[in-house]
Design a protein around this motif. Structure first.
Motif, mmCIF file in Angstrom:
data_model
loop_
_atom_site.group_PDB
_atom_site.id
_atom_site.type_symbol
_atom_site.label_atom_id
_atom_site.label_comp_id
_atom_site.label_asym_id
_atom_site.label_seq_id
_atom_site.Cartn_x
_atom_site.Cartn_y
_atom_site.Cartn_z
ATOM 1 N N ILE A 205 0.836 -1.208 0.000
ATOM 2 C CA ILE A 205 0.000 0.000 0.000
ATOM 3 C C ILE A 205 0.870 1.257 0.000
ATOM 4 O O ILE A 205 0.633 2.199 -0.772
ATOM 5 N N ILE A 206 1.886 1.275 0.853
ATOM 6 C CA ILE A 206 2.790 2.433 0.907
ATOM 7 C C ILE A 206 3.513 2.606 -0.420
ATOM 8 O O ILE A 206 3.699 3.724 -0.910
ATOM 9 N N GLY A 207 3.928 1.496 -1.034
ATOM 10 C CA GLY A 207 4.603 1.571 -2.329
ATOM 11 C C GLY A 207 3.706 2.145 -3.407
ATOM 12 O O GLY A 207 4.144 2.961 -4.235
ATOM 13 N N ILE A 208 2.427 1.732 -3.411
ATOM 14 C CA ILE A 208 1.479 2.258 -4.410
ATOM 15 C C ILE A 208 1.238 3.750 -4.189
ATOM 16 O O ILE A 208 1.257 4.552 -5.143
ATOM 17 N N PHE A 209 1.007 4.134 -2.932
ATOM 18 C CA PHE A 209 0.839 5.555 -2.622
ATOM 19 C C PHE A 209 2.076 6.352 -3.044
ATOM 20 O O PHE A 209 1.968 7.443 -3.593
ATOM 21 N N GLY A 210 3.267 5.795 -2.742
ATOM 22 C CA GLY A 210 4.505 6.482 -3.097
ATOM 23 C C GLY A 210 4.646 6.660 -4.599
ATOM 24 O O GLY A 210 5.013 7.739 -5.073
ATOM 25 N N ALA A 211 4.361 5.601 -5.371
ATOM 26 C CA ALA A 211 4.472 5.687 -6.828
ATOM 27 C C ALA A 211 3.527 6.749 -7.393
ATOM 28 O O ALA A 211 3.913 7.547 -8.265
ATOM 29 N N ILE A 212 2.299 6.768 -6.893
ATOM 30 C CA ILE A 212 1.324 7.761 -7.371
ATOM 31 C C ILE A 212 1.766 9.167 -6.988
ATOM 32 O O ILE A 212 1.758 10.094 -7.811
ATOM 33 N N GLY A 213 2.170 9.341 -5.730
ATOM 34 C CA GLY A 213 2.551 10.672 -5.263
ATOM 35 C C GLY A 213 3.780 11.212 -5.958
ATOM 36 O O GLY A 213 3.794 12.378 -6.406
ATOM 37 N N TYR A 214 4.831 10.400 -6.085
ATOM 38 C CA TYR A 214 6.063 10.864 -6.734
ATOM 39 C C TYR A 214 5.826 11.181 -8.212
ATOM 40 O O TYR A 214 6.418 12.125 -8.754
ATOM 41 N N GLY A 222 8.877 7.738 -11.192
ATOM 42 C CA GLY A 222 8.010 7.748 -10.019
ATOM 43 C C GLY A 222 7.621 6.346 -9.570
ATOM 44 O O GLY A 222 7.578 6.058 -8.366
ATOM 45 N N ILE A 223 7.352 5.448 -10.538
ATOM 46 C CA ILE A 223 6.986 4.072 -10.184
ATOM 47 C C ILE A 223 8.154 3.372 -9.502
ATOM 48 O O ILE A 223 7.981 2.654 -8.504
ATOM 49 N N LEU A 264 8.045 16.787 1.414
ATOM 50 C CA LEU A 264 8.183 16.466 2.840
ATOM 51 C C LEU A 264 6.813 16.225 3.471
ATOM 52 O O LEU A 264 6.650 15.296 4.271
ATOM 53 N N LEU A 265 5.841 17.051 3.095
ATOM 54 C CA LEU A 265 4.483 16.828 3.603
ATOM 55 C C LEU A 265 3.946 15.479 3.127
ATOM 56 O O LEU A 265 3.303 14.748 3.881
ATOM 57 N N PHE A 266 4.246 15.157 1.871
ATOM 58 C CA PHE A 266 3.812 13.866 1.334
ATOM 59 C C PHE A 266 4.506 12.716 2.064
ATOM 60 O O PHE A 266 3.895 11.683 2.358
ATOM 61 N N GLY A 267 5.796 12.897 2.373
ATOM 62 C CA GLY A 267 6.531 11.874 3.109
ATOM 63 C C GLY A 267 5.969 11.664 4.502
ATOM 64 O O GLY A 267 5.834 10.525 4.969
#
Length: 334
Positions: A205-214, A222-223, A264-267
């Motif tokens: 889940i964190i990886g998917i959120f990270g890929a979308i956000g980046y 980003g992926i 940073l806010l996203f992190g």
């Protein structure tokens, strides 16, 4: 009491204990592969049952389920290697005059430890260590092949005959301890679900959120960054922060200060999601203190190598729930 104890020390019992001890000596070198095989079989078994409902061939269904789990892992590794090699190739192609020594000399003005001499010595030491490690591994190819073979066979037969193994062990349990045995098995299953869902699912889940956000923030690859974020999420203490802090520092050097604040806010959002999702998922299966799993994650690799990332927290978690079940049984019997 002494008489009751002597009644158990019979020649057949002594023979069984002796044979078990000898067998453990033979099995111990590959015990980690057998344990890992049982763990993987627990996750693969539902997939095999779904496939079997369509094919009606048990062995083929199990093999297809194992392939279905293995192929994504191979593709993930291939993707990571492909992206890293592509980034290095593009960087060297766009910077044909890149001189690492010049960069280190400039950096050493601010950080004396980054002088070319120190870096060269450190790189040389690391290279020697890696070379010696690889030579040792190449010399033990036979052992690695044996471990992989035993792992594959363990997964296959635990999926195929797991019920028979369970019933065989249960047949030795006295009738007055059947309830404790069933509760213990249920607790072990809850620990497995807690690790599978609470940790691996959280990382996905964190990886998917990270890929979308980046990707939305405009970062290249980003992926790939999301995949690395998910992998780091599996490692205790790390989590997603190395990725978003590295991106923030890079943006700060390039003067993109608005994106520094946003990333940073996203992190921090990813870290908050981790703190919310992991306990929410894990608590539905096993209530294990995070310190137990943390020690398992950190100490496991020291004992079992890379397999210890899974085996370590599992063994400590099972030990905790078994002791807790035993404590509850003693409390209820009083």
């Amino acid at each position: 009491m002494e008489k009751d104890f002597k009644e158990y020390i019979t020649p057949p019992v002594m023979l069984v204990v002796l044979l078990l001890a000898i067998s453990l000596i033979f099995v111990f070198p590959v015990l980690n592969m057998i344990i890992l095989g049982a763990i993987l079989a627990y996750g693969i078994r539902p997939i095999a049952r779904i496939i079997q409902s369509k094919l009606k061939f048990e062995s083929i269904s199990i093999i297809l389920a194992m392939i279905a789990v293995l192929v994504p892992l191979i593709l993930l590794i291939a993707y990571i290697v492909s992206v890293v090699s592509g980034v290095l190739t593009d960087f060297l192609a766009s910077n044909p005059n890149f001189d690492i020594n010049a960069v280190l000399t400039q950096a050493s003005v601010y950080v004396p430890q980054l002088s070319p001499d120190n870096i060269s010595t450190t790189i040389g030491d690391i290279a020697k260590y890696v070379a010696n490690y690889l030579v040792g591994k190449i010399g033990s190819i036979a052992n690695i092949s044996l471990d992989l073979f035993i792992l594959i066979c363990s997964v296959f037969y635990f999926v195929k005959d797991g019920d028979k193994c369970y019933n065989f062990i249960k047949s030795f349990v006295p009738d007055d301890h059947i309830e404790f045995f069933d509760k213990t098995v249920e607790s072990v299953e809850n620990v497995l679900k807690s690790i599978f869902y609470g940790h691996f699912l959280t990382s996905v889940i964190i990886g998917i959120f990270g890929a979308i956000g980046y990707t939305l923030l405009g970062y290249p690859y980003g992926i790939f960054l999301g995949v690395i974020t998910g992998i780091l999420q599996l490692i205790p203490i790390f989590g997603p922060w190395p990725i978003y802090w590295a991106l923030a520092i890079n943006d700060a050097f390039n003067g993109n200060y608005p994106r520094v604040a946003v990333v940073l806010l996203f992190g921090f959002f990813l870290s908050w999601v981790d703190m919310y999702i992991r306990p929410a998922i894990s608590s539905h299966h096993a209530d294990i203190h995070p310190l137990i799993l943390l020690v398992g994650f950190l100490a496991g690799p020291l004992v079992y190598g890379i397999v210890g990332f899974i085996v370590g927290p599992l063994i400590l978690g099972i030990t905790y729930v078994v002791l807790d079940s035993f404590r509850k049984e003693l409390t209820e019997s009083k």
